[in-house]
Write a protein that holds these residues in place. Structure first.
Motif, PDB file in Angstrom:
ATOM      1  N   ASP A  28       0.857  -1.191   0.000  1.00 15.51           N
ATOM      2  CA  ASP A  28       0.000   0.000   0.000  1.00 15.51           C
ATOM      3  C   ASP A  28       0.891   1.238   0.000  1.00 15.51           C
ATOM      4  O   ASP A  28       1.478   1.582   1.026  1.00 15.51           O
ATOM      5  N   THR A  29       0.992   1.904  -1.124  1.00 14.95           N
ATOM      6  CA  THR A  29       1.914   3.037  -1.268  1.00 14.95           C
ATOM      7  C   THR A  29       1.301   4.388  -0.891  1.00 14.95           C
ATOM      8  O   THR A  29       1.981   5.404  -0.948  1.00 14.95           O
ATOM      9  N   ARG A  30       0.031   4.413  -0.482  1.00 15.32           N
ATOM     10  CA  ARG A  30      -0.618   5.698  -0.190  1.00 15.32           C
ATOM     11  C   ARG A  30       0.146   6.523   0.848  1.00 15.32           C
ATOM     12  O   ARG A  30       0.310   7.730   0.690  1.00 15.32           O
ATOM     13  N   ALA A  31       0.610   5.906   1.929  1.00 17.35           N
ATOM     14  CA  ALA A  31       1.313   6.636   2.991  1.00 17.35           C
ATOM     15  C   ALA A  31       2.656   7.185   2.512  1.00 17.35           C
ATOM     16  O   ALA A  31       3.174   8.137   3.082  1.00 17.35           O
ATOM     17  N   LEU A  32       3.199   6.602   1.455  1.00 16.45           N
ATOM     18  CA  LEU A  32       4.503   7.044   0.951  1.00 16.45           C
ATOM     19  C   LEU A  32       4.428   8.415   0.286  1.00 16.45           C
ATOM     20  O   LEU A  32       5.455   9.043   0.039  1.00 16.45           O
ATOM     21  N   HIS A  33       3.220   8.881  -0.002  1.00 21.42           N
ATOM     22  CA  HIS A  33       2.975  10.208  -0.585  1.00 21.42           C
ATOM     23  C   HIS A  33       2.549  11.230   0.470  1.00 21.42           C
ATOM     24  O   HIS A  33       2.379  12.394   0.152  1.00 21.42           O
ATOM     25  N   ASP A  34       2.334  10.799   1.701  1.00 29.90           N
ATOM     26  CA  ASP A  34       1.595  11.573   2.690  1.00 29.90           C
ATOM     27  C   ASP A  34       2.504  12.104   3.801  1.00 29.90           C
ATOM     28  O   ASP A  34       2.989  11.332   4.637  1.00 29.90           O
ATOM     29  N   ASP A  35       2.714  13.433   3.810  1.00 31.46           N
ATOM     30  CA  ASP A  35       3.575  14.051   4.827  1.00 31.46           C
ATOM     31  C   ASP A  35       3.119  13.720   6.247  1.00 31.46           C
ATOM     32  O   ASP A  35       3.943  13.392   7.106  1.00 31.46           O
ATOM     33  N   ASP A  36       1.816  13.838   6.492  1.00 30.67           N
ATOM     34  CA  ASP A  36       1.304  13.585   7.844  1.00 30.67           C
ATOM     35  C   ASP A  36       1.519  12.142   8.262  1.00 30.67           C
ATOM     36  O   ASP A  36       1.903  11.862   9.406  1.00 30.67           O
ATOM     37  N   ALA A  37       1.283  11.205   7.353  1.00 25.22           N
ATOM     38  CA  ALA A  37       1.479   9.783   7.670  1.00 25.22           C
ATOM     39  C   ALA A  37       2.944   9.494   7.984  1.00 25.22           C
ATOM     40  O   ALA A  37       3.253   8.744   8.920  1.00 25.22           O
ATOM     41  N   LEU A  38       3.857  10.093   7.233  1.00 26.40           N
ATOM     42  CA  LEU A  38       5.288   9.864   7.475  1.00 26.40           C
ATOM     43  C   LEU A  38       5.736  10.527   8.775  1.00 26.40           C
ATOM     44  O   LEU A  38       6.556   9.970   9.512  1.00 26.40           O
ATOM     45  N   HIS A  39       5.202  11.702   9.060  1.00 27.14           N
ATOM     46  CA  HIS A  39       5.515  12.381  10.321  1.00 27.14           C
ATOM     47  C   HIS A  39       5.073  11.514  11.503  1.00 27.14           C
ATOM     48  O   HIS A  39       5.844  11.276  12.443  1.00 27.14           O
ATOM     49  N   GLU A  62      10.720  15.161  -2.811  1.00 25.19           N
ATOM     50  CA  GLU A  62      11.634  15.200  -3.959  1.00 25.19           C
ATOM     51  C   GLU A  62      10.783  14.998  -5.213  1.00 25.19           C
ATOM     52  O   GLU A  62      10.155  13.943  -5.385  1.00 25.19           O
ATOM     53  N   GLU A  63      10.730  16.027  -6.055  1.00 21.73           N
ATOM     54  CA  GLU A  63       9.988  15.931  -7.312  1.00 21.73           C
ATOM     55  C   GLU A  63      10.906  15.362  -8.375  1.00 21.73           C
ATOM     56  O   GLU A  63      12.123  15.382  -8.231  1.00 21.73           O
ATOM     57  N   GLY A  64      10.326  14.878  -9.439  1.00 26.90           N
ATOM     58  CA  GLY A  64      11.134  14.385 -10.544  1.00 26.90           C
ATOM     59  C   GLY A  64      10.545  13.132 -11.151  1.00 26.90           C
ATOM     60  O   GLY A  64       9.405  12.766 -10.871  1.00 26.90           O
ATOM     61  N   PRO A  65      11.348  12.473 -11.982  1.00 23.63           N
ATOM     62  CA  PRO A  65      10.872  11.237 -12.597  1.00 23.63           C
ATOM     63  C   PRO A  65      10.629  10.163 -11.523  1.00 23.63           C
ATOM     64  O   PRO A  65      11.172  10.258 -10.418  1.00 23.63           O
ATOM     65  N   PRO A  66       9.805   9.144 -11.825  1.00 20.60           N
ATOM     66  CA  PRO A  66       9.414   8.156 -10.811  1.00 20.60           C
ATOM     67  C   PRO A  66      10.567   7.510 -10.042  1.00 20.60           C
ATOM     68  O   PRO A  66      10.423   7.229  -8.864  1.00 20.60           O
ATOM     69  N   HIS A  67      11.686   7.292 -10.689  1.00 24.64           N
ATOM     70  CA  HIS A  67      12.791   6.640  -9.984  1.00 24.64           C
ATOM     71  C   HIS A  67      13.474   7.579  -8.983  1.00 24.64           C
ATOM     72  O   HIS A  67      14.306   7.136  -8.195  1.00 24.64           O
ATOM     73  N   GLN A  68      13.115   8.864  -8.993  1.00 22.57           N
ATOM     74  CA  GLN A  68      13.682   9.830  -8.052  1.00 22.57           C
ATOM     75  C   GLN A  68      12.640  10.461  -7.143  1.00 22.57           C
ATOM     76  O   GLN A  68      12.969  10.921  -6.057  1.00 22.57           O
ATOM     77  N   ALA A  83      15.884   7.699   9.623  1.00 19.85           N
ATOM     78  CA  ALA A  83      15.433   8.300   8.367  1.00 19.85           C
ATOM     79  C   ALA A  83      14.696   7.269   7.529  1.00 19.85           C
ATOM     80  O   ALA A  83      14.968   6.066   7.612  1.00 19.85           O
ATOM     81  N   ILE A  84      13.762   7.771   6.723  1.00 16.66           N
ATOM     82  CA  ILE A  84      13.062   6.945   5.741  1.00 16.66           C
ATOM     83  C   ILE A  84      13.025   7.728   4.437  1.00 16.66           C
ATOM     84  O   ILE A  84      12.855   8.950   4.437  1.00 16.66           O
ATOM     85  N   HIS A  85      13.231   7.016   3.336  1.00 19.71           N
ATOM     86  CA  HIS A  85      13.175   7.611   2.001  1.00 19.71           C
ATOM     87  C   HIS A  85      12.219   6.747   1.190  1.00 19.71           C
ATOM     88  O   HIS A  85      12.423   5.535   1.079  1.00 19.71           O
ATOM     89  N   THR A  86      11.159   7.369   0.651  1.00 22.43           N
ATOM     90  CA  THR A  86      10.132   6.615  -0.059  1.00 22.43           C
ATOM     91  C   THR A  86      10.171   6.891  -1.557  1.00 22.43           C
ATOM     92  O   THR A  86      10.496   7.998  -1.989  1.00 22.43           O
ATOM     93  N   TYR A  87       9.848   5.876  -2.304  1.00 24.71           N
ATOM     94  CA  TYR A  87       9.724   5.964  -3.760  1.00 24.71           C
ATOM     95  C   TYR A  87       8.378   5.333  -4.121  1.00 24.71           C
ATOM     96  O   TYR A  87       8.312   4.166  -4.525  1.00 24.71           O
ATOM     97  N   PRO A  88       7.283   6.102  -3.947  1.00 19.63           N
ATOM     98  CA  PRO A  88       5.937   5.546  -4.111  1.00 19.63           C
ATOM     99  C   PRO A  88       5.688   4.920  -5.477  1.00 19.63           C
ATOM    100  O   PRO A  88       5.034   3.881  -5.574  1.00 19.63           O
ATOM    101  N   TRP A  89       6.186   5.544  -6.539  1.00 19.41           N
ATOM    102  CA  TRP A  89       5.917   5.058  -7.891  1.00 19.41           C
ATOM    103  C   TRP A  89       6.618   3.730  -8.141  1.00 19.41           C
ATOM    104  O   TRP A  89       6.204   2.990  -9.026  1.00 19.41           O
ATOM    105  N   LEU A  90       7.651   3.450  -7.365  1.00 16.22           N
ATOM    106  CA  LEU A  90       8.399   2.190  -7.515  1.00 16.22           C
ATOM    107  C   LEU A  90       8.016   1.159  -6.449  1.00 16.22           C
ATOM    108  O   LEU A  90       8.468   0.016  -6.515  1.00 16.22           O
TER     109      LEU A  90
END
Length: 153
Positions: A28-39, A62-68, A83-90
């Motif tokens: 479920d990648t929804r939280a990977l887009h969500d500032d509040d969920a990550l906080h 971080e904006e950009g192509p899906p791999h970034q 730290a956590i770094h998410t790549y929702p599109w991937l």
């Protein structure tokens, strides 16, 4: 399967551990887009592993192509950082926790499962840090001073 890292050494023989994970196939990648969920995730994670927040969590995009493109969240701890770094599109996540206080990997994985449901651990590293670092302030101070006086090689 969640496996606990066992070093075979008492916790007092090194300064701390650094856990690095790469998770793939996030259900479920929804939280990977969500500032509040990550906080909230970062706050809950460090509370569960018994750490003390001194700054953060800070969440950035971080904006950009899906791999970034994705989000990063970091919290500075009295015990070091997480730290956590998410790549929702991937469907990918990278996690890094460094601490001078012992923590259980199972707790980290359980919190991640609560954030995104299922996933596969595709990379995992648990590194012992500071094996020669004395825990007492006097010896630590002497070690630090002796290393600062060494000429550059």
């Amino acid at each position: 399967m969640i496996r606990r890292h066992v070093t075979g050494h008492p916790a007092e023989d090194h300064y701390g551990d650094e856990l690095t994970l790469r998770l793939s196939g996030v259900a479920d990648t929804r939280a990977l887009h969500d500032d509040d969920a990550l906080h909230t995730f970062m706050r809950d994670l460090v509370a569960r592993i018994g750490m003390t927040v001194i700054a953060g969590p800070l969440v950035a995009t971080e904006e950009g192509p899906p791999h970034q493109a994705g989000k990063s969240a970091v919290v500075i701890l009295a015990e070091s950082h997480a730290a956590i770094h998410t790549y929702p599109w991937l469907g990918e996540i990278f996690v890094n926790i460094f601490s001078c206080k012992p923590f259980r990997e199972e707790d980290v994985l359980d919190e991640l499962a609560g954030l995104v449901g299922g996933f596969e651990v595709t990379e995992r590293s648990l590194t012992r840090r500071g094996e020669d670092w004395p825990r007492a302030l006097g010896p630590a101070s002497r070690l630090w001073r002796s290393q600062r006086r060494r000429p550059a090689a």
